[in-house]
Design a protein around this motif. Structure first.
Motif, short mmCIF file in Angstrom:
data_model
loop_
_atom_site.label_atom_id
_atom_site.label_comp_id
_atom_site.label_asym_id
_atom_site.label_seq_id
_atom_site.Cartn_x
_atom_site.Cartn_y
_atom_site.Cartn_z
N LYS A 76 -10.99 -1.05 0.48
CA LYS A 76 -10.13 -2.29 -0.14
C LYS A 76 -10.09 -1.72 -1.56
O LYS A 76 -10.70 -0.84 -2.18
CB LYS A 76 -10.83 -3.42 -0.01
N GLU A 115 -9.36 -3.73 -5.39
CA GLU A 115 -9.42 -4.90 -6.20
C GLU A 115 -8.77 -4.81 -7.63
O GLU A 115 -9.36 -3.72 -8.20
CB GLU A 115 -10.59 -5.74 -6.10
N VAL A 145 2.87 -7.78 -3.23
CA VAL A 145 1.86 -6.80 -2.98
C VAL A 145 2.03 -5.98 -2.03
O VAL A 145 1.41 -4.72 -1.85
CB VAL A 145 0.48 -7.60 -3.07
N GLN A 146 3.10 -6.01 -1.12
CA GLN A 146 3.26 -4.98 0.15
C GLN A 146 3.45 -3.58 -0.34
O GLN A 146 2.71 -2.79 0.52
CB GLN A 146 4.41 -5.62 0.90
N TYR A 194 1.78 -1.98 -2.45
CA TYR A 194 0.41 -1.58 -2.81
C TYR A 194 -0.23 -1.40 -1.45
O TYR A 194 -1.14 -0.36 -1.47
CB TYR A 194 -0.19 -2.73 -3.61
N GLN A 195 -0.25 -2.42 -0.74
CA GLN A 195 -1.00 -2.17 0.63
C GLN A 195 -0.49 -1.04 1.47
O GLN A 195 -1.15 -0.39 2.06
CB GLN A 195 -0.87 -3.63 1.15
N GLN A 196 1.08 -0.80 1.43
CA GLN A 196 1.29 0.31 2.16
C GLN A 196 1.04 1.67 1.57
O GLN A 196 0.56 2.54 2.53
CB GLN A 196 3.09 0.25 2.12
N PHE A 230 -1.60 2.33 -0.39
CA PHE A 230 -3.17 2.53 -0.54
C PHE A 230 -3.62 2.40 0.98
O PHE A 230 -4.61 3.03 1.16
CB PHE A 230 -3.87 1.43 -1.34
N CYS A 288 -4.57 -0.35 2.77
CA CYS A 288 -5.81 -0.83 2.76
C CYS A 288 -5.48 -2.41 2.15
O CYS A 288 -4.44 -2.30 1.56
CB CYS A 288 -7.01 -0.11 2.23
N PRO A 289 -6.33 -3.41 2.51
CA PRO A 289 -5.99 -4.49 1.62
C PRO A 289 -6.23 -4.37 0.22
O PRO A 289 -7.06 -3.48 -0.26
CB PRO A 289 -7.37 -5.17 2.33
N VAL A 290 -5.12 -4.94 -0.53
CA VAL A 290 -5.04 -4.72 -1.97
C VAL A 290 -5.12 -6.13 -2.53
O VAL A 290 -3.99 -6.99 -1.99
CB VAL A 290 -3.99 -3.95 -2.48
N SER A 291 -5.78 -6.73 -3.46
CA SER A 291 -5.68 -7.85 -4.05
C SER A 291 -5.79 -7.83 -5.57
O SER A 291 -6.17 -6.61 -6.16
CB SER A 291 -6.68 -8.70 -3.60
#
Length: 337
Positions: free
Chosen positions: A161, A163, A172-173, A175-177, A179, A181-184
């Motif tokens: 993940k 953060e 945020v999509q 970033y998630q694509q 990386f 992984c989950p990105v917050s």
């Protein structure tokens, strides 16, 4: 106080050079946009100016994801000599351990802290020295992951993940694509969680251009190491030390392993030649240090890393014991000749 510290924070010239290349590929005159030519060499660039450059470039490109796009272009050569040092570490875990000690060479903004969490680790950056902004942070974190993907030859390598300390963007999509992984966002610090599986991944062969820089220095040293009559083993040990110093603090045990002898046998044979391991290590480090310091392209932290010191301060103390001069004083004296 944090703002004052941020004014002293720096990033490598190579990051800025990469931005100029990126703008040129998009048919934008970087010199006209940013008001000056690209910085040359392996120097340091103030992070507040870096932030301004990124903001101007982002607006000119109409690219709010510039940090991600720029970080994806990072290669070991953009980390200078430290890029080669990290590649010599054997695994992602070894590279990150050395990066923790020498992170100031490539991102001297907020210190990186490594936290062991059982089956994964966290790499954390607080805002104790100030907050340089989303573009600066995103470039740095994207560059970190891209570096891991590059040095392992695993383009799909992903953290558990990510953060960010900064507020969330509209979408945020992307970033998630990237990386994978989950990105917050909106956290108290920036954090990257890395699994033990990724940490154990072996590294690929080092960048040939970086290797040549250091191998040239090593060859020069080895050519000067003419062993006195009766010190054949001592010269072999010096040669092994030259290559092993880049991998961290060397030890008699590691050198003995490469020679396929016991540590006791190594010490006994060196004593018969009138020397000892500690003496050879000090001599080799000093000769390499003097040679590296004569090259103004190498920063003092890079020299310390190349010599296997855990901290730049430890190198400075050792060098002063050898020469009665600090590394900076010695370099200044050599360059004034």
């Amino acid at each position: 106080m944090p703002q004052t510290r941020l004014q002293n924070a720096v990033v490598p010239h190579t990051y800025v050079q990469l931005l100029y290349e990126h703008l040129a590929e998009h048919q934008i005159d970087a010199q006209q946009l940013l008001g000056e030519p690209a910085p040359q060499g392996m120097g340091r660039f103030p992070v507040l100016r870096w932030r301004d450059y990124l903001q101007r470039a982002s607006a000119a490109l109409d690219d709010p994801l510039l940090g991600l796009h720029l970080g994806q272009r990072i290669t070991p050569r953009h980390l200078g000599i430290l890029g080669y040092v990290l590649l010599a570490c054997g695994s992602v875990a070894g590279a990150l351990q050395r990066l923790e000690r020498y992170h100031q060479l490539i991102y001297d903004v907020n210190p990186m802290q490594r936290v062991d969490c059982g089956d994964y680790i966290d790499l954390c950056w607080s805002a104790e020295n100030g907050r340089p902004g989303a573009l600066v942070d995103e470039t740095a974190i994207a560059a970190l992951l891209q570096f891991c993907r590059d040095i392992t030859n695993q383009p799909g390598a992903a953290p558990l993940k990510v953060e960010f300390i900064n507020p969330a963007p509209e979408d945020v999509q992307p970033y998630q694509q990237w990386f994978a992984c989950p990105v917050s966002f909106g956290h108290s610090q920036t954090r990257v969680s890395i699994s033990l599986d990724l940490l154990s991944t072996p590294l690929r062969t080092a960048d040939p251009a970086l290797i040549e820089v250091l191998e040239g220095q090593a060859r020069k040293l080895l050519n000067s190491l003419e062993a006195p009559q009766g010190q054949e083993l001592a010269n072999i040990v010096r040669q092994r030390l030259v290559s092993q110093l880049r991998q961290g603090p060397p030890s008699a045990e590691r050198i003995a392993d490469t020679l396929h002898v016991s540590v006791r046998h190594l010490h006994r044979k060196l004593a018969a030649e009138g020397c000892n391991f500690r003496q050879l290590l000090q001599q080799t480090r000093q000769q390499l240090a003097e040679d590296y310091l004569a090259d103004p392209r190498l920063q003092l932290g890079e020299v310390a890393a190349l010599l296997g010191f855990s901290e730049q301060s430890a190198f400075s103390r050792a060098f002063k014991n050898w020469t009665q001069l600090t590394p900076a004083q010695y370099r200044h004296k050599q360059l004034d000749r």
